[in-house]
Scaffold this motif. Structure first.
Motif, short mmCIF file in Angstrom:
data_model
loop_
_atom_site.label_atom_id
_atom_site.label_comp_id
_atom_site.label_asym_id
_atom_site.label_seq_id
_atom_site.Cartn_x
_atom_site.Cartn_y
_atom_site.Cartn_z
N SER A 199 11.10 21.28 34.21
CA SER A 199 10.77 21.10 35.62
C SER A 199 9.72 20.01 35.70
O SER A 199 8.69 20.09 35.01
CB SER A 199 10.25 22.41 36.21
OG SER A 199 9.71 22.21 37.50
N ILE A 200 9.96 18.99 36.50
CA ILE A 200 9.08 17.83 36.51
C ILE A 200 8.81 17.37 37.94
O ILE A 200 9.67 17.46 38.82
CB ILE A 200 9.72 16.68 35.68
CG1 ILE A 200 8.75 15.52 35.51
CG2 ILE A 200 11.02 16.21 36.30
CD1 ILE A 200 9.21 14.47 34.51
N TRP A 201 7.58 16.91 38.17
CA TRP A 201 7.21 16.37 39.47
C TRP A 201 7.87 15.00 39.67
O TRP A 201 7.90 14.18 38.75
CB TRP A 201 5.69 16.21 39.57
CG TRP A 201 5.27 15.55 40.85
CD1 TRP A 201 4.96 16.14 42.03
CD2 TRP A 201 5.13 14.13 41.07
NE1 TRP A 201 4.64 15.21 42.98
CE2 TRP A 201 4.74 13.96 42.42
CE3 TRP A 201 5.31 13.01 40.26
CZ2 TRP A 201 4.52 12.71 42.97
CZ3 TRP A 201 5.10 11.75 40.82
CH2 TRP A 201 4.70 11.60 42.16
N THR A 202 8.39 14.76 40.85
CA THR A 202 8.93 13.45 41.22
C THR A 202 8.46 13.10 42.62
O THR A 202 7.94 13.96 43.36
CB THR A 202 10.47 13.44 41.18
OG1 THR A 202 10.98 14.21 42.28
CG2 THR A 202 11.01 13.99 39.88
N VAL A 203 8.67 11.87 43.01
CA VAL A 203 8.30 11.45 44.37
C VAL A 203 9.19 12.12 45.41
O VAL A 203 8.86 12.13 46.60
CB VAL A 203 8.40 9.92 44.50
CG1 VAL A 203 7.32 9.24 43.68
CG2 VAL A 203 9.80 9.42 44.11
N LEU A 259 1.97 9.05 45.29
CA LEU A 259 1.71 9.88 44.12
C LEU A 259 0.86 11.09 44.50
O LEU A 259 -0.03 11.00 45.35
CB LEU A 259 0.99 9.09 43.04
CG LEU A 259 1.66 7.83 42.51
CD1 LEU A 259 0.88 7.27 41.33
CD2 LEU A 259 3.11 8.09 42.11
N SER A 260 1.13 12.21 43.86
CA SER A 260 0.25 13.37 43.99
C SER A 260 -1.00 13.14 43.15
O SER A 260 -1.12 12.14 42.43
CB SER A 260 0.98 14.64 43.55
OG SER A 260 2.09 14.89 44.38
N ALA A 261 -1.93 14.09 43.24
CA ALA A 261 -3.24 13.91 42.60
C ALA A 261 -3.10 13.73 41.09
O ALA A 261 -3.64 12.78 40.51
CB ALA A 261 -4.15 15.08 42.93
N GLN A 262 -2.37 14.65 40.43
CA GLN A 262 -2.31 14.60 38.97
C GLN A 262 -1.52 13.41 38.44
O GLN A 262 -1.96 12.75 37.49
CB GLN A 262 -1.74 15.91 38.43
CG GLN A 262 -2.04 16.17 36.96
CD GLN A 262 -3.53 16.22 36.65
OE1 GLN A 262 -4.34 16.51 37.53
NE2 GLN A 262 -3.88 15.95 35.41
N PRO A 263 -0.36 13.06 39.01
CA PRO A 263 0.31 11.83 38.56
C PRO A 263 -0.55 10.58 38.77
O PRO A 263 -0.49 9.65 37.96
CB PRO A 263 1.58 11.79 39.42
CG PRO A 263 1.85 13.21 39.74
CD PRO A 263 0.51 13.84 39.91
N ALA A 264 -1.34 10.54 39.84
CA ALA A 264 -2.24 9.40 40.05
C ALA A 264 -3.28 9.33 38.94
O ALA A 264 -3.61 8.25 38.43
CB ALA A 264 -2.91 9.50 41.41
#
Length: 384
Positions: free
Chosen positions: A131-135, A62-67
């Motif tokens: 646009s969304i963050w993914t792994v 996980l990146s910082a913000q998703p964590a």
């Protein structure tokens, strides 16, 4: 008021695979953080973040913000559990349900919703894409579908987090919108609404929304459910889950339709809406075994919630009044007795002779109580 707007995502197979992996990773991370929080009694976000933040990034990708969002989900889950325990929603401390809730850490399902803030998710409303963050990296240009009214609400009022949800292989984003409350007008009168099982809602005007169709549908579903449960196979379990969701959607649709019609009548005639307070009804009444299933599936709470929020959006006054003896009290002379209720459908006052449909009489009593209660609600506070 806060409104949740559901939009359907239309990802490509590659995008759907990335979203699935992301949801799975976030919920595995949240479950791990929950175990640490339970073991070390860390129920605040700062303390939990110091303990597991680096591990969530290194182990689960996980990146910082998703964590941070995953840890916040854990903290919120324990806060909700604490509130439910305090309110007695899980029974007494000696009950099995209560002990099971406090005896193990909260676990998150693989497909549980995951919140994303504006750092992880951005909306391109003109193009109807997100646009969304993914792994697997930032996924851009994921199309979504919604109605024109939903799009207008998103453009004007979207604020805060949006939840990524997967239901039966279909992807959704649930966006939070802060809509300003319209000014509530002064009602010229009230519409009393009596809720029931045979008749889902009956108004003081005499409008009757029968529940026979819903009752027949649920009895048919119960027979099919019993047949599937007897098979005890994985396929039967999957079909049971789909049927349960379909049944909930059907009841929700009926409640939306009924509440929308009642609110529109109240708005058009300048009246308010009054309903009975039915909280704790399962604890107050004693039922036969064959009646318990019908009461458990009775969607009265959802109907009341739909009436409340639709009235709030329309600026219609909304009141909840005491439900005691509304079906036994004569609205003309005030005589209250169980004998006034001849049977489920008929009311006959033993003192003045007033007769009529029992549910309509109950709705009239709810309306009369709202008239009295509104005087106290709007009365100016005494000078000090």
């Amino acid at each position: 008021m806060r409104l949740a707007v559901h939009v359907k995502l239309l990802p490509t197979p590659e995008q759907a695979s990335a979203l699935e992996a992301t949801l799975y990773a976030c919920n595995r991370a949240a479950t791990h953080a929950s175990r640490v929080a339970f073991t070390k009694d860390l129920k605040d976000r700062n303390g939990l973040q110091k303990e597991v933040s680096a591990e969530l990034k290194a182990t689960f990708g996980l990146s910082a913000q998703p964590a941070v969002r995953a840890m916040k989900k854990v903290v919120d889950a324990y806060a909700a559990l604490k509130a439910n325990l305090r309110a007695g929603n899980l029974g007494s401390p000696a009950s099995k349900r209560y002990r099971r809730a406090v005896g193990s850490p909260i676990a998150f399902r693989r497909e549980a919703a995951q919140p994303f803030d504006d750092r992880c998710l951005s909306w391109q409303l003109d193009a109807r894409t997100v646009s969304i963050w993914t792994v697997a990296g930032r996924m851009r240009g994921i199309r979504f579908a919604c109605s024109a009214d939903q799009l207008k609400t998103l453009v004007e009022y979207r604020k805060g987090e949006s939840d990524l949800v997967c239901r039966g292989g279909t992807w959704f984003l649930i966006a939070t919108c802060d809509i300003p409350d319209p000014e509530v007008y002064e009602p010229v009168d009230w519409i009393g609404v009596d809720r029931g099982i045979v008749n889902l809602a009956t108004t003081s005007d005499g409008s009757n929304y029968q529940g026979r169709r819903l009752g027949r549908y649920r009895r048919w579903q119960a027979r099919k459910r019993a047949e599937l449960q007897a098979r005890r196979t994985r396929s039967a379990t999957r079909r049971l889950t789909r049927r349960a969701r379909k049944e909930r959607r059907y009841a929700t649709h009926m409640n939306h339709r009924i509440s929308k019609e009642i609110v529109s009548v109240a708005q058009r005639t300048g009246r308010g809406i009054a309903v009975e307070v039915l909280g704790g009804i399962r604890e107050r009444v004693r039922l036969r075994g064959d009646q318990r299933g019908a009461l458990s599936m009775w969607p009265f709470r959802q109907l009341g919630a739909h009436l409340a929020y639709k009235a709030q959006r329309a600026g219609v006054p909304f009141l909840e009044v005491d439900a005691a003896y509304t079906s036994q009290r004569c609205p003309r002379c005030g005589h209250t007795a169980r004998a006034n209720r001849l049977d489920r459908n008929r009311f006959f006052c033993r003192q003045c002779g007033l007769a009529g449909p029992a549910d309509v009489v109950a709705g009239v009593n709810v309306r009369d109580r709202a008239r009295s209660a509104w005087v106290f609600v709007t009365a100016p506070a005494p000078a000090t």
